[in-house]
Design a protein around this motif. Structure first.
Motif, PDB file in Angstrom:
ATOM      1  N   ARG A  98     -12.641   4.055  21.825  1.00 56.08           N
ATOM      2  CA  ARG A  98     -12.553   5.190  22.955  1.00 56.08           C
ATOM      3  C   ARG A  98     -11.192   5.018  23.804  1.00 56.08           C
ATOM      4  N   ILE A  99     -10.916   6.573  24.400  1.00 51.34           N
ATOM      5  CA  ILE A  99      -9.808   6.159  25.111  1.00 51.34           C
ATOM      6  C   ILE A  99      -9.393   6.401  26.224  1.00 51.34           C
ATOM      7  N   ALA A 100      -8.714   5.701  26.986  1.00 55.21           N
ATOM      8  CA  ALA A 100      -8.607   5.884  28.642  1.00 55.21           C
ATOM      9  C   ALA A 100      -7.595   6.262  28.890  1.00 55.21           C
ATOM     10  N   VAL A 101      -6.919   7.083  30.042  1.00 55.46           N
ATOM     11  CA  VAL A 101      -5.616   7.724  29.862  1.00 55.46           C
ATOM     12  C   VAL A 101      -5.566   7.338  31.854  1.00 55.46           C
ATOM     13  N   GLY A 102      -4.879   6.867  32.109  1.00 58.28           N
ATOM     14  CA  GLY A 102      -4.186   6.789  33.163  1.00 58.28           C
ATOM     15  C   GLY A 102      -3.221   7.818  33.399  1.00 58.28           C
ATOM     16  N   ARG A 103      -3.097   8.137  35.123  1.00 57.26           N
ATOM     17  CA  ARG A 103      -2.202   8.852  35.791  1.00 57.26           C
ATOM     18  C   ARG A 103      -1.019   8.484  35.443  1.00 57.26           C
ATOM     19  N   SER A 104      -0.281   9.703  35.863  1.00 60.40           N
ATOM     20  CA  SER A 104       1.561   9.628  35.686  1.00 60.40           C
ATOM     21  C   SER A 104       2.286   8.963  37.253  1.00 60.40           C
TER      22      SER A 104
END
Length: 432
Positions: A284-290
């Motif tokens: 699984r890959i989780a992406v935070g905001r910029s």
């Protein structure tokens, strides 16, 4: 790395016993000595290998010349010297291909200079075998040393990345120091960055994921933006510069493909899932905001970590999740006491059912995931439609709320989401 085309190589050649010419007795037909210019051969081999420092040959050519004359094997001490040359090459940033080319180019150039003994083909064959065997042993020793040196460099770089990231998370070192260290690692922290976490839902080892291949995948996908890859607590951490909204998505997709290949076709081995039967992915890959600046990296990391954990608890089928898309779940978790109270009030009566609350909660989850269609939920659960409708009726009897009635459905669905996030009923509720 050694300067190329400088006196360093000449000094190394002289130190290794490479005079302008060296006598080669016992190889030619006339019984005369033949002079071989080992220094010239070494310089030519270095040029042909793309400028690889000639000093990495050490005493290789004199040893091969002696082996051609006597038929001996290279000694353990000589092989240890070539292994050290391999380690030095890795430390100096020399490519393994160039290092091997240096040794092989020097070998064939030396063989070309040796006089052919046409009257003694047996001696010529023995000399050829001795040279080939020496080259084989030397290249193997050099490559082994290179691998050890490369691993040592990789471990140091990984340790430096981890130390930098831990200092970034804790705020140690000050902003100026973090900016400078980040620049050395390829990150321009003054701009906006996004952080993504990658790992196994089974808490796999992120150190296994990290490596040259993954670094290359991330760097290529992020280009021309900066990026950094490291492992932390069994997960892969990827920091990507985000000049616009596209970089992180591109990197996440490339990383997902790479992790999918690493999974080794687990999906094929386990059999293809039926249509409408999504399950949690192996990775699984989780992406935070910029966010901009060093503190922005920390904030994006925290978001990615929370999103990863929420996606794992909910068993989401999408292998790539965004913190922005899971904000509603973050809202629920922020008031843990309220969501716990909701689960206790609405769902704990289900524990009175035969078999406990688990099957009924799973049925509600599947039912709402399928938009309130019992037949679709039944397919997902591998149950008959009759069983699903019976369970929904039991929910209505035990809780007093109808899963199909919109006003009740909202409360039940939020409670089911809360139960999954709290891992209930497997885990006891607080103050239960």
């Amino acid at each position: 790395m050694w300067p190329r085309g400088t006196g360093h190589d000449h000094g190394c050649l002289a130190h290794a016993g490479y005079p302008a010419g060296r006598r080669c007795p016992g190889v030619n037909a006339r019984g005369e000595d033949h002079t071989v210019d080992l220094a010239a051969i070494t310089r030519a081999a270095s040029r042909e290998a793309g400028g690889v420092p000639a000093g990495l040959l050490g005493g290789y050519l004199p040893a091969v010349l002696d082996a051609a004359s006597s038929g001996r094997r290279l000694s353990a001490g000589e092989l240890a010297e070539y292994a050290r040359s391999g380690e030095q090459a890795a430390e100096g940033g020399v490519a393994l291909r160039g290092l091997v080319d240096l040794y092989l180019s020097a070998t064939w150039r030396l063989w070309r200079e040796l006089p052919a003994d046409t009257e003694s083909p047996v001696a010529l064959r023995a000399a050829g075998l001795a040279v080939l065997r020496a080259a084989d042993d030397a290249v193997a020793a050099t490559a082994g040393g290179f691998e050890r040196g490369y691993l040592s460099v990789a471990r140091r770089e990984e340790a430096e990345r981890r130390e930098f990231f831990e200092d970034l998370l804790s705020g140690r070192g000050g902003v100026a120091d973090l900016l400078d260290r980040g620049e050395r690692l390829g990150l321009r922290l003054t701009g906006p960055h996004q952080v993504m976490l990658a790992g196994s839902d089974g808490h796999g080892d992120g150190g296994v994921l990290a490596g040259t291949h993954i670094d290359g995948v991330v760097a290529e996908a992020a280009a021309p933006s900066s990026s950094l890859v490291l492992s932390r607590r069994g997960r892969l951490v990827v920091i990507v510069g985000s000049a616009d909204d596209g970089e992180a998505g591109t990197v996440a997709r490339a990383l997902a493909r790479a992790l999918g290949r690493r999974a080794g076709g687990a999906a094929e081995a386990g059999g293809a899932a039926e249509a409408g039967e999504p399950g949690p992915p192996p990775w699984r890959i989780a992406v935070g905001r910029s966010y901009p600046g060093p503190s922005g990296v920390v904030r994006s990391y925290d978001e990615a970590e929370d999103a990863f954990d929420v996606a794992h608890r909910l068993g989401l089928a999408d292998p790539v999740v965004s913190a922005a898309d899971l904000l509603i779940y973050q809202v629920l978790l922020r008031d843990r006491a309220a969501i716990t109270d909701l689960v206790r009030t609405l769902l704990t009566p289900l524990a009175r059912a035969r078999g406990g609350a688990g099957p009924l909660v799973a049925t509600l989850s599947a039912y709402y995931a399928r938009g309130g269609v019992a037949a679709a939920a039944a397919r997902d659960l591998h149950l008959s439609v009759r069983t699903v409708t019976y369970r929904l009726a039991r929910v209505r009897e035990l809780t007093g709320r109808d899963p199909a009635r919109p006003a009740d459905a909202l409360a039940l669905q939020v409670a089911v989401i809360g139960a999954r996030m709290l891992d209930w009923p497997a885990t006891r509720l607080e103050r239960e």
